[in-house]
Design an enzyme around this catalytic site. Structure first.
Site, PDB file in Angstrom:
ATOM      1  N   HIS A 288       0.532  -1.260   0.095  1.00  9.36           N
ATOM      2  CA  HIS A 288       0.154   0.180   0.010  1.00  9.36           C
ATOM      3  C   HIS A 288       1.146   1.444  -0.252  1.00  9.36           C
ATOM      4  O   HIS A 288       1.885   1.470   1.221  1.00  9.36           O
ATOM      5  CB  HIS A 288      -1.231  -0.113   1.240  1.00  9.36           C
ATOM      6  CG  HIS A 288      -0.733  -0.520   2.143  1.00  9.36           C
ATOM      7  ND1 HIS A 288      -0.176  -1.497   2.717  1.00  9.36           N
ATOM      8  CD2 HIS A 288       0.110   0.751   3.507  1.00  9.36           C
ATOM      9  CE1 HIS A 288       1.272  -1.898   4.120  1.00  9.36           C
ATOM     10  NE2 HIS A 288       0.728  -0.237   4.645  1.00  9.36           N
ATOM     11  N   LEU A 289       0.032   1.797  -0.514  1.00  8.87           N
ATOM     12  CA  LEU A 289       1.323   3.485  -0.982  1.00  8.87           C
ATOM     13  C   LEU A 289       0.510   4.631   0.025  1.00  8.87           C
ATOM     14  O   LEU A 289      -0.313   4.506  -0.134  1.00  8.87           O
ATOM     15  CB  LEU A 289       1.182   4.481  -2.266  1.00  8.87           C
ATOM     16  CG  LEU A 289       2.117   3.287  -2.775  1.00  8.87           C
ATOM     17  CD1 LEU A 289       1.656   3.741  -4.570  1.00  8.87           C
ATOM     18  CD2 LEU A 289       2.941   2.688  -2.689  1.00  8.87           C
TER      19      LEU A 289
HETATM   20  P1  DGP Z   1       1.660  -0.025   7.139  1.00  6.69           P
HETATM   21  O1  DGP Z   1       1.872   0.024   8.526  1.00  6.69           O
HETATM   22  O2  DGP Z   1       2.354   1.013   6.865  1.00  6.69           O
HETATM   23  O3  DGP Z   1       1.772  -1.204   6.673  1.00  6.69           O
HETATM   24  O4  DGP Z   1       0.410   0.459   7.215  1.00  6.69           O
HETATM   25  C1  DGP Z   1      -0.805   0.088   7.324  1.00  6.69           C
HETATM   26  C2  DGP Z   1      -2.477   1.435   7.183  1.00  6.69           C
HETATM   27  O5  DGP Z   1      -3.358   0.607   7.443  1.00  6.69           O
HETATM   28  C3  DGP Z   1      -2.303   1.883   8.515  1.00  6.69           C
HETATM   29  O6  DGP Z   1      -1.981   3.516   8.633  1.00  6.69           O
HETATM   30  C4  DGP Z   1      -3.175   1.854   9.188  1.00  6.69           C
HETATM   31  C5  DGP Z   1      -4.338   0.758   7.844  1.00  6.69           C
HETATM   32  N1  DGP Z   1      -5.081   0.348   8.276  1.00  6.69           N
HETATM   33  C6  DGP Z   1      -5.197  -0.487   9.021  1.00  6.69           C
HETATM   34  N2  DGP Z   1      -6.532  -1.257   9.144  1.00  6.69           N
HETATM   35  C7  DGP Z   1      -7.526  -0.589   8.851  1.00  6.69           C
HETATM   36  C8  DGP Z   1      -8.077  -0.798   8.275  1.00  6.69           C
HETATM   37  O7  DGP Z   1      -9.408  -1.853   8.734  1.00  6.69           O
HETATM   38  N3  DGP Z   1      -9.122  -0.544   7.259  1.00  6.69           N
HETATM   39  C9  DGP Z   1      -8.730   0.961   7.549  1.00  6.69           C
HETATM   40  N4  DGP Z   1      -8.370   1.855   6.020  1.00  6.69           N
HETATM   41  N5  DGP Z   1      -6.844   1.317   6.789  1.00  6.69           N
HETATM   42  C10 DGP Z   1      -6.290   0.363   8.339  1.00  6.69           C
END
Ligand code: DGP
Length: 119
Positions: free
Chosen positions: A105-106
């Site tokens: 993810h970016l």
């Molecule tokens: P990273 O630490 O780079 O793997 O970022 C993962 C991101 O994913 C973090 O910023 C929070 C987001 N995230 C985790 N769970 C969910 C979810 O259930 N919904 C959404 N929209 N974002 C999520």
């Protein structure tokens, strides 16, 4: 992958706050925003990291970058030719970077001033 959070969003099992979608990419708001604009851009196909997607499908990697730019424009953060006010693109790979979701993810971040390096 049924145990992957972002694959479950792609399949529709979980409904994120979608801001943009193409045939092969999905962009949605981060649940824990670190800036006024914090959007995650993912490929619909599962790849663990940006390096993995670049190796497996360079065209898809390019589409992810294009999708990030399109989101930034949509959010009023700047065009390709005029990146004003500006925005940041982050992707975390592996444990020391703090990658918590193992579907590439970016992070598109903007809407406030940002220093470098981040904390
Ligand atoms: P990273 O630490 O780079 O793997 O970022 C993962 C991101 O994913 C973090 O910023 C929070 C987001 N995230 C985790 N769970 C969910 C979810 O259930 N919904 C959404 N929209 N974002 C999520």
């Amino acid at each position: 992958m049924s145990d992957c959070l972002f694959c479950r969003m792609v399949s529709g099992e979980i409904a994120p706050d979608v801001v943009r979608e193409t045939d092969r990419t999905l962009a949605f708001r981060d649940v824990n925003p670190q800036a006024p604009t914090h959007v995650l851009v993912i490929p619909k196909e599962h790849h663990a990291t940006v390096g993995a997607v670049a190796a497996a499908d360079p065209q898809l990697a390019a589409e992810l970058l294009g999708a990030a730019q399109a989101v930034a424009e949509q959010e009023g953060l700047g065009t390709a030719d005029s990146p004003e006010p500006g925005w940041r693109l982050v992707t975390n790979s592996g444990p020391q970077a703090g990658q918590s979701v193992h579907h590439v993810h970016l992070h598109v971040l903007g809407g406030r001033g940002m220093t470098w390096p981040p904390g």
